[in-house]
Write an enzyme that holds these catalytic residues in place. Structure first.
Site, PDB file in Angstrom:
ATOM      1  N   ASP A  32      33.332  -4.498  39.901  1.00 15.37           N
ATOM      2  CA  ASP A  32      34.648  -4.040  40.371  1.00 15.37           C
ATOM      3  C   ASP A  32      35.628  -3.956  39.211  1.00 15.37           C
ATOM      4  OD1 ASP A  32      36.434  -3.112  42.286  1.00 15.37           O
ATOM      5  OD2 ASP A  32      37.199  -5.115  42.734  1.00 15.37           O
TER       6      ASP A  32
ATOM      7  N   MET B 162      48.834  -9.868  45.043  1.00 14.58           N
ATOM      8  CA  MET B 162      48.131 -10.208  46.279  1.00 14.58           C
ATOM      9  C   MET B 162      46.977  -9.237  46.486  1.00 14.58           C
ATOM     10  SD  MET B 162      49.749 -11.013  50.007  1.00 14.58           S
ATOM     11  CE  MET B 162      48.785 -11.852  51.270  1.00 14.58           C
ATOM     12  N   GLY B 163      45.828  -9.768  46.855  1.00 19.14           N
ATOM     13  CA  GLY B 163      44.663  -8.943  47.137  1.00 19.14           C
ATOM     14  C   GLY B 163      44.138  -9.230  48.522  1.00 19.14           C
ATOM     15  N   ALA B 164      42.973  -8.658  48.816  1.00 19.58           N
ATOM     16  CA  ALA B 164      42.397  -8.815  50.151  1.00 19.58           C
ATOM     17  C   ALA B 164      41.992 -10.256  50.428  1.00 19.58           C
ATOM     18  CB  ALA B 164      41.188  -7.895  50.293  1.00 19.58           C
ATOM     19  N   PHE B 165      41.660 -10.990  49.373  1.00 15.90           N
ATOM     20  CA  PHE B 165      41.104 -12.328  49.575  1.00 15.90           C
ATOM     21  C   PHE B 165      41.994 -13.447  49.057  1.00 15.90           C
ATOM     22  CE2 PHE B 165      37.544  -9.369  49.233  1.00 15.90           C
ATOM     23  CZ  PHE B 165      36.915  -9.608  50.441  1.00 15.90           C
ATOM     24  N   GLY B 166      43.138 -13.117  48.460  1.00 13.39           N
ATOM     25  CA  GLY B 166      43.952 -14.197  47.930  1.00 13.39           C
ATOM     26  C   GLY B 166      45.305 -13.753  47.435  1.00 13.39           C
ATOM     27  N   LEU B 167      46.168 -14.743  47.260  1.00 14.19           N
ATOM     28  CA  LEU B 167      47.517 -14.545  46.735  1.00 14.19           C
ATOM     29  C   LEU B 167      47.610 -15.296  45.419  1.00 14.19           C
ATOM     30  CD1 LEU B 167      50.527 -13.671  47.074  1.00 14.19           C
ATOM     31  CD2 LEU B 167      50.861 -15.779  48.379  1.00 14.19           C
TER      32      LEU B 167
ATOM     33  N   LYS C 270      45.709 -19.164  42.139  1.00  7.39           N
ATOM     34  CA  LYS C 270      45.192 -18.224  43.131  1.00  7.39           C
ATOM     35  C   LYS C 270      44.777 -18.981  44.383  1.00  7.39           C
ATOM     36  CE  LYS C 270      41.499 -14.801  43.867  1.00  7.39           C
ATOM     37  NZ  LYS C 270      40.350 -14.107  43.241  1.00  7.39           N
TER      38      LYS C 270
END
Length: 379
Positions: free
Chosen positions: A141, A28-33, A49
């Site tokens: 990134d 999981m990240g800031a913008f998606g799972l 995603k």
């Protein structure tokens, strides 16, 4: 119309087509799972995603559109590939890609990496970057968790959500701190594809050492740690600093001389036990490439393409099998300041194009729900 099913993952509703089953959370990240799943059509495991609230703001809409465009454009063995995309009835966007078993962060954390694996992984990273940079794209990134690896040691770079055009006026506060190039910290502008080479150097060193090379606690500490190893930035770098506050900070630091990486104990541990450092050609090749990648001035920093030809990567280098992009990525949308509804229509258009659906006139959003699932033998 495709049939959709719902599942709760980490308190988040996954609403996907019935083509994908056996959902399991993997990250999981800031913008998606991201979940792993089984593709009923191909009987292959995939990664699904979910982009969280892609149409909640113009900024998020643009970011999602950019990532979709990039995934469609970038086709290379060392870049994650998009196999499906759809918008659910709840208007969430789902990217479906190949599933790789682990990422480089997990691999480094679990065990020391042997020399041949480090070489092969770095080769694939630089091979992917050569292609990306040739398309006029900068990842921005790059970090171990964005580098996926399967059981055959095939490596793919992922997460292009922050990617940007190669532009001498590129600006912004990007990249995870440990892997952030000094020109980003010092100027916040005038940087290019060489920021990815710096990040790759930090990843290279981390593979060699088993720990981050520059583990800064904050922005200031990060730069201080870099100067401890590489010395005070040369005048030609300091002269590029535009921010008066940053310039004062850099000039306030104690004058430091660069250390010789080849003589540092943590790197000397890499020398073959039966050889002296100056006699170990593999060690010298390792340090020489790392030095060439860790140069303050991006103009003097080695490029991804040149790094592939370095002696350290000679066992894998094959110029005839290190392709470049057939055409530059079209960044014409990047400066657009558009409302959410316009980004949404553009997104629908890209999804229909991905599934080879003739758009013929006005776009009907209903067509995009599960777009392509009735095309080319899809369910």
């Amino acid at each position: 119309m495709a049939e959709f099913v719902r599942a709760q993952i980490f308190g988040t509703t996954f609403e996907i087509t019935s083509r994908y089953t056996d959902l399991q959370p993997v990250g999981m990240g800031a913008f998606g799972l991201v979940c792993s799943a089984r593709d009923q059509l191909t009987a292959q495991p995939v990664a699904v995603k979910k982009i969280m609230k892609p149409f909640s703001t113009p900024v998020l809409s643009k970011r999602t559109y950019r990532e979709l465009k990039l995934l469609k454009h970038l086709r290379h063995e060392n870049i994650i590939s998009l196999s499906d995309i759809f918008i659910s009835p709840l208007e969430d966007i789902y990217f479906v890609t190949e599933l790789l078993g682990t990422d480089l962060h997990r691999l480094i954390s679990s065990r020391p990496l042997e020399k041949q694996f480090i070489q092969y992984f770095l080769y694939q990273i630089m091979r992917g970057l050569k292609y990306v940079h040739s398309a006029g794209v900068v990842h921005r990134d790059l970090k171990p968790s964005n580098i996926l690896i399967n059981e055959n040691c095939d490596l793919k770079i992922c997460d292009f959500g922050l990617a940007r055009i190669q532009d001498p006026q590129m600006t912004g506060y990007v990249s995870t701190r440990y892997y952030r190039a000094p020109e980003i910290m010092l100027t916040w502008q005038k940087y290019d594809a060489k920021v990815d080479v710096w990040s790759a150097a930090c990843i290279f060193a981390e593979m060699l050492l088993g720990a981050p090379l520059f583990p800064g606690k904050d922005h200031v500490n990060q730069f201080s740690i870099i100067t401890e190893l590489l010395g005070t930035p040369p005048d030609d770098v300091i002269q590029t600093i535009c921010s008066e506050n940053t310039l004062r900070f850099v000039k306030s630091l104690p004058k430091r001389e660069p250390q010789d990486l080849a003589k540092l104990p943590k790197f000397l541990a890499l020398v073959h036990p039966d050889k002296k450092p100056e006699e170990d050609e593999d060690y010298k090749n390792t340090i020489n490439l790392l030095k060439a990648m860790l140069v303050y001035n991006p103009k003097d920093r080695i490029s991804a393409e040149a790094a592939l030809a370095a002696p350290y990567l000679a066992p894998y280098h094959d110029e005839t099998d290190e392709p470049v992009a057939e055409e530059k990525f079209d960044w014409s949308f990047n400066d657009a300041d558009l409302p959410v509804d316009t980004w949404k229509i553009m997104m629908y258009s890209e999804i229909l194009d991905f599934h080879n659906i003739d758009q013929g006139g006005d776009i009907n959003p209903a067509l995009v729900e599960g777009a392509g699932l009735n095309q080319q033998g899809f369910q």
